[in-house]
Design an enzyme around this catalytic site. Structure first.
Site, mmCIF file in Angstrom:
data_model
loop_
_atom_site.group_PDB
_atom_site.id
_atom_site.type_symbol
_atom_site.label_atom_id
_atom_site.label_comp_id
_atom_site.label_asym_id
_atom_site.label_seq_id
_atom_site.Cartn_x
_atom_site.Cartn_y
_atom_site.Cartn_z
ATOM 1 N N TYR A 71 0.820 -1.048 -0.086
ATOM 2 C CA TYR A 71 -0.200 -0.194 -0.296
ATOM 3 C C TYR A 71 0.767 1.159 0.095
ATOM 4 C CZ TYR A 71 -3.393 3.171 1.377
ATOM 5 O OH TYR A 71 -4.313 4.500 1.655
ATOM 6 N N LYS A 89 3.816 8.554 8.907
ATOM 7 C CA LYS A 89 3.232 8.001 10.034
ATOM 8 C C LYS A 89 4.279 8.576 11.751
ATOM 9 C CE LYS A 89 -0.028 4.725 8.688
ATOM 10 N NZ LYS A 89 0.497 4.065 7.317
ATOM 11 N N ASP A 95 9.032 2.302 0.128
ATOM 12 C CA ASP A 95 8.597 3.467 0.928
ATOM 13 C C ASP A 95 8.302 3.009 2.461
ATOM 14 O OD1 ASP A 95 6.048 3.916 2.170
ATOM 15 O OD2 ASP A 95 5.022 3.874 1.040
#
Ligand SMILES: *Cc1c(COP(=O)(O)O)cnc(C)c1O
Length: 423
Positions: free
Chosen positions: A143, A266, A238
């Site tokens: 994702y 995050k 990522d």
């Protein structure tokens, strides 16, 4: 027993689609409804009915220090009094950029944005610009946020041109997204044999954390590095989850791979909305205003987000990553043991402060394997744990997260709850 949450959810559904601002939170996958959270501290969440939970979601990994960590809260309080947005550069942007640069070998320069989605989208634009190519390789089950080019459904086969994974994404936008199974070196090689000359980038989660926890098989990341180098494509890691989690220096440090571009989010926001992308200077300097590739943001480098991120990284730097890894390993292993002794076919792998719960005996290497897991058992486990005050992600395709705030007592309480689960 979740009366207030249920009432708020009913209210929310009138004015917010599905009652939530991000779909997984709705808990539909596990035949449940969301808890509305009133406050959080350490590894504990308190819901709107004043019930307490041990949190293994941690804002999807963002809260590695735990919630409301005192030094982060203090930095935030001080920042609030200096004003909440300037739309002009501030000192903490430089300090956070320097901290990220010092920690991640692949990040010579970095630009701050407001979410992981925005960071991945911008990194892709930059990769396409510097290579002058359009195609990208994305791994099935990884994702990268919800920008159009990444919303490609799981197709099979190496050079399958994907179909949009959601209505509203023009087929033309995902036509250049090539899907390859995670951990499949052969498939990645085959993709490059056919499309190497047109491929701008390979984007990968160096440890997959959005289909449960799937570590890279030995040689996988190395193969991606050498394939991209050979064919003049960029390697984008990522590290929105793995950055500052699988090691302070991220997966690129842990596995010794030097990506061209890195996507972050995050943890680096300390719980505020943030993202960043960085990489080699020769690429990053092509961003406006230095270069031609446009990318911008009204709230980018926001002083509150910078203060929270900086305080978080400074604290993390003083903590023992080996210790949290060992504690997570021991906890996950015992969790698996307990469930198996109760008759469930389950495996609970861990890596650093992440763990997976897979109701399957088969070796897990990619999304296909995970789709074979027993969803009914997961749903039952989730609901029984939640009823006992243990908050795990409401999806079998998410990763368990441990924070530095989890104590041995929290682990023991969680394991006791697992002992009471009926399969
Ligand atoms: C969470 C996540 C994103 C998206 O970040 P948002 O801040 O939710 O937009 C991108 N990539 C990975 C690996 C993620 O886990």
């Amino acid at each position: 027993m979740d009366d207030t949450s249920k009432r708020l959810f009913t209210q929310a559904r009138q004015v917010i689609p599905g009652g939530v601002n991000s779909p997984v939170r709705a808990c539909r996958n596990v035949d449940s409804s969301p808890l509305f959270i009133a406050k959080a501290a350490g590894c504990r969440l308190t819901d709107a009915d004043d019930r307490e939970y041990i949190d293994f979601v941690l804002s999807w990994g963002a809260m590695l220090l735990g919630h409301a960590e005192p030094s982060v809260s203090a930095a935030l309080r001080a920042a609030v009094d200096r004003g909440t947005s300037y739309g002009a550069p501030c000192r903490d942007e430089v300090a956070l950029a320097e901290e990220i640069h010092a920690a991640l070998p692949g990040v010579e320069m970095v630009r701050m944005v407001n979410s992981g989605t925005e960071a991945a989208m911008s990194a892709l634009r930059l990769a396409r610009a510097v290579t002058g190519r359009d195609k990208i390789v994305k791994f099935i089950g990884c994702y990268h946020g919800h920008a159009d080019p990444f919303l490609a459904a799981a197709g099979s086969g190496v050079s399958t041109f994907s179909i949009p994974g959601t209505p509203g994404v023009p087929a033309a936008v995902t036509a250049d997204t090539m899907l390859v199974p995670y951990n499949d070196i052969r498939a990645a090689e085959a993709c490059f044999v056919t499309h190497g000359g047109q491929t701008a980038a390979v984007i990968a989660e160096p440890v997959a954390g959005n289909m449960g926890l799937v570590p890279p098989v030995p040689g996988f990341l190395e193969a991606l590095r050498s394939l991209t180098r050979t064919h003049g494509a960029l390697l984008i890691f990522d590290e929105v989850i793995t950055g500052f989690r699988v090691a302070y220096g991220g997966a690129q440090t842990r596995f010794g791979i030097d990506p061209d571009l890195t996507v972050l989010g995050k943890i680096i926001g300390g719980g505020l909305p943030v993202g960043a992308f960085g990489g080699k200077k020769r690429y990053m300097e092509q961003l406006a205003p230095e270069g031609q590739v446009y990318q911008a943001g009204t709230l980018s480098g926001n002083p509150l987000a910078m203060a929270a991120g900086l305080a978080t990284l400074r604290k993390l730097k003083t903590l023992n990553y080996n210790a949290i890894e060992e504690r997570t390993r021991a906890f996950a292993a015992e969790l698996g043991q307990i469930m198996r002794s109760r008759g469930a076919a389950v495996q609970t792998p861990s890596l650093a402060s992440m763990f997976g719960i897979f109701f399957s005996e088969k070796k897990i290497r990619n999304l296909e394997d995970i789709k074979q897991c027993n969803q009914a058992l997961f749903t039952s486990f989730y609901n029984q744990m939640r009823a006992q005050g243990i908050y795990i992600a409401p999806s079998a395709f998410e990763t368990g997260m441990v924070s530095f705030a989890h104590t041995d007592g929290d682990f023991a309480k969680t394991l006791d709850a697992a002992r009471a689960v009926r399969f």
